[in-house]
Design a protein around this motif. Sequence first.
Motif, short mmCIF file in Angstrom:
data_model
loop_
_atom_site.label_atom_id
_atom_site.label_comp_id
_atom_site.label_asym_id
_atom_site.label_seq_id
_atom_site.Cartn_x
_atom_site.Cartn_y
_atom_site.Cartn_z
N THR A 53 -11.53 -3.43 11.18
CA THR A 53 -10.95 -3.69 9.86
C THR A 53 -9.67 -2.89 9.68
N MET A 54 -8.77 -3.44 8.88
CA MET A 54 -7.56 -2.71 8.49
C MET A 54 -7.86 -1.83 7.29
N GLY A 55 -8.99 -2.06 6.64
CA GLY A 55 -9.32 -1.33 5.44
C GLY A 55 -8.72 -2.01 4.22
N GLU A 56 -8.75 -1.32 3.11
CA GLU A 56 -8.31 -1.91 1.85
C GLU A 56 -7.15 -1.16 1.23
N THR A 57 -6.48 -0.28 2.02
CA THR A 57 -5.34 0.47 1.51
C THR A 57 -4.16 0.33 2.46
N LEU A 58 -3.02 -0.02 1.90
CA LEU A 58 -1.75 -0.03 2.62
C LEU A 58 -0.98 1.19 2.13
N ARG A 59 -0.68 2.12 3.04
CA ARG A 59 0.06 3.33 2.68
C ARG A 59 1.49 3.19 3.19
N LEU A 60 2.44 3.31 2.29
CA LEU A 60 3.87 3.22 2.62
C LEU A 60 4.42 4.64 2.75
N HIS A 61 5.19 4.89 3.80
CA HIS A 61 5.75 6.21 4.07
C HIS A 61 7.27 6.13 4.13
N GLY A 62 7.94 7.15 3.62
CA GLY A 62 9.39 7.20 3.71
C GLY A 62 9.94 8.34 2.88
N SER A 63 11.25 8.36 2.76
CA SER A 63 11.88 9.32 1.86
C SER A 63 11.70 8.82 0.43
N ALA A 64 11.90 9.70 -0.53
CA ALA A 64 11.80 9.28 -1.93
C ALA A 64 12.81 8.18 -2.22
N ALA A 65 14.02 8.31 -1.69
CA ALA A 65 15.07 7.31 -1.94
C ALA A 65 14.70 5.95 -1.35
N ALA A 66 14.17 5.94 -0.12
CA ALA A 66 13.82 4.67 0.53
C ALA A 66 12.67 3.98 -0.21
N LEU A 67 11.66 4.74 -0.60
CA LEU A 67 10.52 4.15 -1.31
C LEU A 67 10.91 3.70 -2.71
N ASP A 68 11.77 4.47 -3.38
CA ASP A 68 12.26 4.05 -4.70
C ASP A 68 13.04 2.73 -4.59
N LYS A 69 13.86 2.62 -3.57
CA LYS A 69 14.65 1.39 -3.38
C LYS A 69 13.71 0.20 -3.14
N LEU A 70 12.69 0.38 -2.32
CA LEU A 70 11.72 -0.69 -2.06
C LEU A 70 11.00 -1.08 -3.35
N MET A 71 10.53 -0.07 -4.08
CA MET A 71 9.72 -0.36 -5.26
C MET A 71 10.56 -0.89 -6.43
N SER A 72 11.87 -0.74 -6.35
CA SER A 72 12.72 -1.30 -7.40
C SER A 72 12.89 -2.81 -7.22
N GLN A 73 12.51 -3.32 -6.06
CA GLN A 73 12.52 -4.76 -5.81
C GLN A 73 11.27 -5.37 -6.45
N ASP A 74 11.29 -6.64 -6.69
CA ASP A 74 10.15 -7.31 -7.33
C ASP A 74 9.25 -7.95 -6.27
N TRP A 75 8.93 -7.21 -5.23
CA TRP A 75 8.21 -7.79 -4.11
C TRP A 75 6.70 -7.92 -4.34
N LEU A 76 6.16 -7.29 -5.36
CA LEU A 76 4.72 -7.36 -5.62
C LEU A 76 4.34 -8.48 -6.59
N THR A 77 5.27 -9.35 -6.90
CA THR A 77 4.98 -10.48 -7.79
C THR A 77 3.79 -11.28 -7.24
N GLY A 78 2.85 -11.56 -8.10
CA GLY A 78 1.67 -12.32 -7.71
C GLY A 78 0.54 -11.46 -7.15
N MET A 79 0.80 -10.20 -6.87
CA MET A 79 -0.22 -9.31 -6.30
C MET A 79 -0.73 -8.28 -7.29
N ARG A 80 -0.03 -8.08 -8.37
CA ARG A 80 -0.34 -6.97 -9.29
C ARG A 80 -1.76 -7.04 -9.85
N ASP A 81 -2.33 -8.24 -10.00
CA ASP A 81 -3.71 -8.36 -10.48
C ASP A 81 -4.73 -7.97 -9.42
N HIS A 82 -4.28 -7.85 -8.18
CA HIS A 82 -5.18 -7.62 -7.05
C HIS A 82 -5.08 -6.21 -6.47
#
Length: 187
Positions: A53-82
């Motif tokens: 199994t891959m498990g039920e957690t996806l852990r994202l790693h990076g610098s604060a700037a890289a992760l902030d840039k990723l999370m500022s995108q709207d890439w989780l659309t449709g997943m937020r309820d899950h």
Amino acid sequence: MDYYIDIRLRPDPEFPPPLLMGALFGKFHRALVALEADDIGVSFPGYSQRPRTMGETLRLHGSAAALDKLMSQDWLTGMRDHIDMTTLEEVPGSAQHRIVRRRQFKTNAERLRRRRAQRHNETLEEARSQIPDSVERKVNLPFITLRSLSTGERFCLFIEQGETHPEPVPGTFNRYGLSQGATVPWF
């Protein structure tokens, strides 16, 4: 790789965790492609080979700037309820490090034969005589099922987590957040 964000799948009676992880990871991959990012890695805290199994957690790693840039995108659309998601957290100083990489295998002899026939201008019978069934390999690694954006075909992205090491190894990550040499924190 001093920061991380955990994205945990919520239990869902309609969708099994592997299906949700595939959808989440596919969205993550498309976000990395859009950003042309090579500085964000992933790990799977619930990863296990037995049971596979891959498990039920996806852990994202990076610098604060890289992760902030990723999370500022709207890439989780449709997943937020899950999902449930942590805020940007600092990696514990006691963390070990490991390589999380993609592994590719020759798992389907018939597909290899069709490919050989096409590439070598052979008949399928000629390709069969060159590629025996014994080339197929049974894979015991956990995987995520994804759909290729270019071909529309479904495929298994096999993932291997290497041994832990006390020191990080710098490097770049592919558009799946995986690397053949760079490590991510493991805790």
